[in-house]
Enzyme design. Structure first.
Site, PDB file in Angstrom:
ATOM      1  N   MET A   9       0.618  -1.348  -0.430  1.00 36.37           N
ATOM      2  CA  MET A   9      -0.134  -0.270   0.087  1.00 36.37           C
ATOM      3  C   MET A   9       1.035   1.283  -0.070  1.00 36.37           C
ATOM      4  O   MET A   9       0.474   2.206  -0.739  1.00 36.37           O
ATOM      5  CB  MET A   9      -1.538   0.191   1.322  1.00 36.37           C
ATOM      6  CG  MET A   9      -1.692  -1.225   1.090  1.00 36.37           C
ATOM      7  SD  MET A   9      -2.983  -1.100   2.499  1.00 36.37           S
ATOM      8  CE  MET A   9      -3.759   0.474   2.685  1.00 36.37           C
ATOM      9  N   LYS A  10       2.016   1.030   0.482  1.00 34.93           N
ATOM     10  CA  LYS A  10       3.169   2.255  -0.065  1.00 34.93           C
ATOM     11  C   LYS A  10       2.615   3.682   1.255  1.00 34.93           C
ATOM     12  O   LYS A  10       1.654   3.356   2.036  1.00 34.93           O
ATOM     13  CB  LYS A  10       3.583   2.948  -0.753  1.00 34.93           C
ATOM     14  CG  LYS A  10       4.213   1.687  -1.818  1.00 34.93           C
ATOM     15  CD  LYS A  10       4.701   2.059  -2.915  1.00 34.93           C
ATOM     16  CE  LYS A  10       5.546   0.721  -3.881  1.00 34.93           C
ATOM     17  NZ  LYS A  10       6.206   1.527  -4.834  1.00 34.93           N
ATOM     18  N   HIS A  91      12.732  -3.548   1.619  1.00 32.58           N
ATOM     19  CA  HIS A  91      12.013  -2.944   0.755  1.00 32.58           C
ATOM     20  C   HIS A  91      12.964  -1.905  -0.308  1.00 32.58           C
ATOM     21  O   HIS A  91      13.858  -1.534   0.986  1.00 32.58           O
ATOM     22  CB  HIS A  91      10.652  -2.769   0.229  1.00 32.58           C
ATOM     23  CG  HIS A  91       9.862  -1.905  -0.824  1.00 32.58           C
ATOM     24  ND1 HIS A  91      10.277  -0.598  -1.623  1.00 32.58           N
ATOM     25  CD2 HIS A  91       9.146  -2.879  -1.292  1.00 32.58           C
ATOM     26  CE1 HIS A  91       9.581  -1.034  -2.764  1.00 32.58           C
ATOM     27  NE2 HIS A  91       8.717  -1.925  -3.036  1.00 32.58           N
ATOM     28  N   GLU A 139      12.953  -7.335  -6.401  1.00 33.79           N
ATOM     29  CA  GLU A 139      11.890  -6.527  -7.592  1.00 33.79           C
ATOM     30  C   GLU A 139      13.017  -5.871  -8.409  1.00 33.79           C
ATOM     31  O   GLU A 139      13.519  -4.962  -7.261  1.00 33.79           O
ATOM     32  CB  GLU A 139      11.049  -5.819  -6.737  1.00 33.79           C
ATOM     33  CG  GLU A 139       9.796  -5.966  -6.163  1.00 33.79           C
ATOM     34  CD  GLU A 139       9.212  -5.034  -5.301  1.00 33.79           C
ATOM     35  OE1 GLU A 139       8.063  -4.863  -6.219  1.00 33.79           O
ATOM     36  OE2 GLU A 139       9.442  -4.661  -4.495  1.00 33.79           O
ATOM     37  N   ALA A 200       2.138  -2.638  -6.257  1.00 34.27           N
ATOM     38  CA  ALA A 200       1.673  -1.533  -5.434  1.00 34.27           C
ATOM     39  C   ALA A 200       0.890  -0.854  -6.374  1.00 34.27           C
ATOM     40  O   ALA A 200      -0.390  -0.339  -6.571  1.00 34.27           O
ATOM     41  CB  ALA A 200       3.364  -0.954  -5.134  1.00 34.27           C
TER      42      ALA A 200
END
EC number: 5.3.1.1
Length: 223
Positions: A9-10, A91, A139, A200
């Site tokens: 959701m950042k 992240h 990522e 996201a």
């Protein structure tokens, strides 16, 4: 294991207030509609309230500190106390040291929490997997938020990452992330060996978050 759709959701505007609660309800619907696990990776400030709406919630970061006098830090114990399922750590937008990652994974495992460890490269994914987190999300940072899917632009990153993790920690699941936008991107990631995807903006900026999560989940669901 079921394919995994993890939604980071950042700090998008839709990650807070009624938008966040609506997203949690949408995630619950998708988890009922499709045989795919949906994880919401929420901001610390509202993670516990969202867990009251939908039970599969992680926080976006945790620190290797104990409960006590640590202003502004997030001990892993906080996630357990608030009834969350797990934590994400490392992240590309919030990198940590390997020692930090090791401490968080160890503490989380001792508390029965899951850990999603993020990695930028196949080599970093393998190093993270050695610590035995529940999952590793691979990522390439240069593709994050671009809409250019790693599964199309750099499929070799996924295959190399899956192979590297399997060599050192066969039980650790690998999620593919960065630029995953459409169902086809998610389907291709699974075909390349990933057990799911971490997304996201594709969901958080969508006009119809439920529809987008459903699209991604259905693309990964086993027939």
């Amino acid at each position: 294991m079921k394919p995994v759709l993890a939604v980071n959701m950042k700090t998008y505007s839709s990650a807070f207030g009624e938008g966040a609660r609506r997203l949690a309800r949408d995630a619950a619907r998708v988890a009922r509609e499709v045989d795919v696990r949906v994880i919401l990776v929420a901001p610390l400030i509202n993670a516990s309230s969202l867990a009251g709406v939908y039970g599969d919630v992680y926080i976006q970061h945790a620190d290797p500190v104990d409960l006590g006098a640590h202003t502004g830090y997030t001990p892993v114990e906080a996630a357990a106390a608030e009834g969350l399922r797990g934590v994400m750590v490392n992240h590309s937008e919030h990198k940590v040291t390997y020692r930090h990652l090791q401490a968080v994974v160890s503490k989380a495992r001792s508390l029965g929490l899951e850990v999603l460890a993020c990695a930028d490269t196949p080599e970093e994914a393998a190093a993270a997997a050695l610590l035995r987190p529940s999952m590793v999300a691979l990522e390439p940072p240069e593709l994050i938020g671009t809409g250019i899917p790693v599964s199309q632009a750099k499929p070799e990153v996924i295959t190399r990452g899956v192979e590297a993790v399997a060599r050192v920690a066969p039980g650790v699941a690998v999620l593919a992330g960065a630029g995953i936008t459409a169902g086809e991107d998610a389907r291709r990631a699974v075909e390349l060996g990933a057990q799911g995807v971490l997304v996201a903006s594709a969901v958080m900026k969508a006009k119809d978050p439920h529809g987008k999560m459903l699209e991604l989940a259905e693309a990964m669901a086993k027939p």
